[in-house]
Design an enzyme around this catalytic site. Sequence first.
Site, short mmCIF file in Angstrom:
data_model
loop_
_atom_site.label_atom_id
_atom_site.label_comp_id
_atom_site.label_asym_id
_atom_site.label_seq_id
_atom_site.Cartn_x
_atom_site.Cartn_y
_atom_site.Cartn_z
N GLU A 119 0.88 -1.16 0.00
CA GLU A 119 0.00 0.00 0.00
C GLU A 119 0.92 1.21 0.00
O GLU A 119 1.78 1.34 0.88
CB GLU A 119 -0.85 -0.03 1.27
CG GLU A 119 -1.88 1.06 1.30
CD GLU A 119 -2.68 1.06 2.61
OE1 GLU A 119 -3.37 2.06 2.85
OE2 GLU A 119 -2.60 0.08 3.37
N ARG A 128 4.35 -12.79 10.09
CA ARG A 128 5.00 -11.51 9.90
C ARG A 128 6.43 -11.56 10.46
O ARG A 128 6.67 -12.24 11.46
CB ARG A 128 4.21 -10.55 10.78
CG ARG A 128 4.13 -9.17 10.35
CD ARG A 128 3.02 -8.50 11.14
NE ARG A 128 2.06 -8.00 10.19
CZ ARG A 128 2.23 -6.87 9.50
NH1 ARG A 128 3.26 -6.09 9.69
NH2 ARG A 128 1.35 -6.49 8.62
N LYS A 162 4.22 1.19 9.33
CA LYS A 162 4.48 2.42 8.58
C LYS A 162 3.92 3.63 9.31
O LYS A 162 4.50 4.70 9.28
CB LYS A 162 3.85 2.30 7.19
CG LYS A 162 4.68 1.48 6.24
CD LYS A 162 4.04 1.37 4.87
CE LYS A 162 2.95 0.33 4.89
NZ LYS A 162 2.33 0.10 3.58
P1 ATP Z 1 2.45 -1.79 7.95
O1 ATP Z 1 1.66 -2.29 9.09
O2 ATP Z 1 3.89 -1.63 8.23
O3 ATP Z 1 1.87 -0.57 7.31
P2 ATP Z 1 1.24 -3.35 5.95
O4 ATP Z 1 1.02 -4.80 6.04
O5 ATP Z 1 0.06 -2.47 6.12
O6 ATP Z 1 2.41 -2.97 6.90
P3 ATP Z 1 1.48 -3.26 3.14
O7 ATP Z 1 2.02 -2.20 2.28
O8 ATP Z 1 0.02 -3.52 3.10
O9 ATP Z 1 1.92 -2.95 4.61
O10 ATP Z 1 2.27 -4.60 2.92
C1 ATP Z 1 2.62 -5.12 1.68
C2 ATP Z 1 2.89 -6.58 1.84
O11 ATP Z 1 3.96 -6.79 2.75
C3 ATP Z 1 1.69 -7.30 2.40
O12 ATP Z 1 1.51 -8.51 1.70
C4 ATP Z 1 2.05 -7.55 3.83
O13 ATP Z 1 1.44 -8.69 4.34
C5 ATP Z 1 3.56 -7.68 3.76
N1 ATP Z 1 4.19 -7.30 5.03
C6 ATP Z 1 4.06 -6.13 5.69
N2 ATP Z 1 4.74 -6.15 6.85
C7 ATP Z 1 5.31 -7.38 6.93
C8 ATP Z 1 6.13 -8.02 7.90
N3 ATP Z 1 6.51 -7.42 9.02
N4 ATP Z 1 6.54 -9.29 7.64
C9 ATP Z 1 6.16 -9.90 6.51
N5 ATP Z 1 5.40 -9.35 5.56
C10 ATP Z 1 4.97 -8.10 5.76
MG MG Z 2 -1.61 -2.56 4.85
#
Ligand code: ATP
Ligand code: MG
Length: 567
Positions: free
Chosen positions: A38, A263, A273
């Site tokens: 995202e 994760r 983020k």
């Molecule tokens: P954040 O909570 O940091 O904003 P998010 O999951 O909302 O993380 P996205 O941009 O939606 O961030 O994530 C893109 C991809 O990366 C998704 O498939 C998500 O599951 C994966 N991802 C994000 N954080 C992790 C993590 N700590 N370990 C493994 N995969 C991750």
């Molecule tokens: Mg997300």
Amino acid sequence: MENKNTGSTKPTNFIREIIEEDLRTGKHTKIHTRFPPEPNGYLHIGHTKSICLNFGLAEDYNGLCNLRFDDTNPTKEEIEYVESIKEDIKWLGFDWGDREYYASDYFDQLYEYAIKLIKKGKAYVDSLSGEEIKEYRGAPTEAGKESSYRNRLIEENLDLFERMKAGEFKDGEYVLRAKIDMTSPNMNMRDPIIYRIRHESHHRTGDKWCIYPMYDWAHGQSDSIEGITHSLCTLEFENHRPLYDWFIEALDIYHPQQIEFARLNVSYTVMSKRKLLELVEEGYVNSWDDPRMPTISGLRRRGYTPESIRNFSEKSGIVKRNSVVDLALLEHSIREDLNKKAKRVLSVLNPLKVVIENYPDEKVEELEAINNPEDSSKGTRKLPFAKTIYIEKDDFREDPPKKFFRLAPGKEVRLRYAYIIKCEEVIKDPKTGEVIELRCSYDPETKSGTGSSNKKVKGTIHWVSAEHAIDAEVRLYDRLFTVEDPLGEKDKDFKDFINPDSLEIIKHSKLEPSLSNAEKGERFQFERLGYFCLDSVDASRDRLVFNRIVRLRDSWSKIEKEQQGQK
Ligand code: ATP
Ligand code: MG
């Protein structure tokens, strides 16, 4: 463990097993994954797990991996983030070819799918307020209540949905919901919202839309449109999977398989983020690429290599249960990579002047120094040695403790690649009593490698020639947080745990002259001190700025033990 199908030496895991089974049975002939960020912030080390997994599997099984921006949320997304995400993935060494997609590219298709759902009697326009919807949802242990609008006629739903799209209503006046089951034990199945009204511009679609799809609606359908075979996501989506499957079955479209993995969490840092944005906006760090940040851009600027991050990601494993990986593993991984790659040099961070009294005034010797003892192909270089040198302040103690094998009054030490010197006299600032200079003698027979003397001393220290040394600013970075889990304490803000010593700036370090040719981003081992990198942002020809990537050893755990010992 060797991988049967690919000959890859990567360790197997439950996702690889699923893929191999699917290829074996012919369920798929080619795998297709995607990485779906995202664009609402910079990528962090947690994302590398998903990047390495998705792109890595595609590479290993000769498949494809798409880059898909999950840009369904019009307010938060910015082009700066899209650009940084692309740069970071490329830097890690992965390539999405021409498959750069956006969920927003599918807005028309998603709208059509919604109409299809309404026509099947599986979606309805609800007039309840946000508050009421929340209240009607109930709780996990208590059934929800159906909306009184749930049984609107299909025609009426189609009309209202079209008018939602046409901009006739205000934000929140109506939503489109899936008609599933208000009593389901899985809250995600209690008539989830599919579309909401948001009168906002979108960074790609402009003002075309004032209704935007929810994540759950956009995600699975985007996977289906792209022909994704294995849709890998993190564990918190496990109980969204029934919904993922329900939508696809209700629409009767191609069905990707969602698979969840744990994760990546790393100790002494935070990953969200939103939290990282807080650190940037409130000035706890200088920018998203501040070398203390767990972002990919921060790690890159700090001096981490793509290989070290990929190795770290690989080593931390793909598992089904959430766990925390020690930051020390990441630090180990960069040390391991740079041990063989980085040129070793002599640099004095906190200089103390040493005059070798019996060394001829004008004499300069060119000593031979080894660039990397782990790799003889890296060759040697010349190191100038003269009467006045600098050594590290810490390498001298007026009143040395036992087993201090460095310099002290009347004691001897070896200078790396040079001679054994003896401390003859200590000169202090008359006002402050601070030691400002040492007077030493050297033994000409003890020259490293060629000297005739077989005198031995226990300590070897680094040094630079005062007249030849170059000045540099050195930034000593340390862990950003003082505790393993900054989010762990309920009544405290994670920012209360920021390490006040996460950055120490030394303005006038003295480096060996060969470093005047360092390139931005180039990495070195400063002998006995750690790995350092010429800062890619603030350094210039006239101003050297080095970042400490990591110490040579994990001093952190030692410090912790000492602190515990004091209590
Ligand atoms: P954040 O909570 O940091 O904003 P998010 O999951 O909302 O993380 P996205 O941009 O939606 O961030 O994530 C893109 C991809 O990366 C998704 O498939 C998500 O599951 C994966 N991802 C994000 N954080 C992790 C993590 N700590 N370990 C493994 N995969 C991750
Ligand atoms: Mg997300």
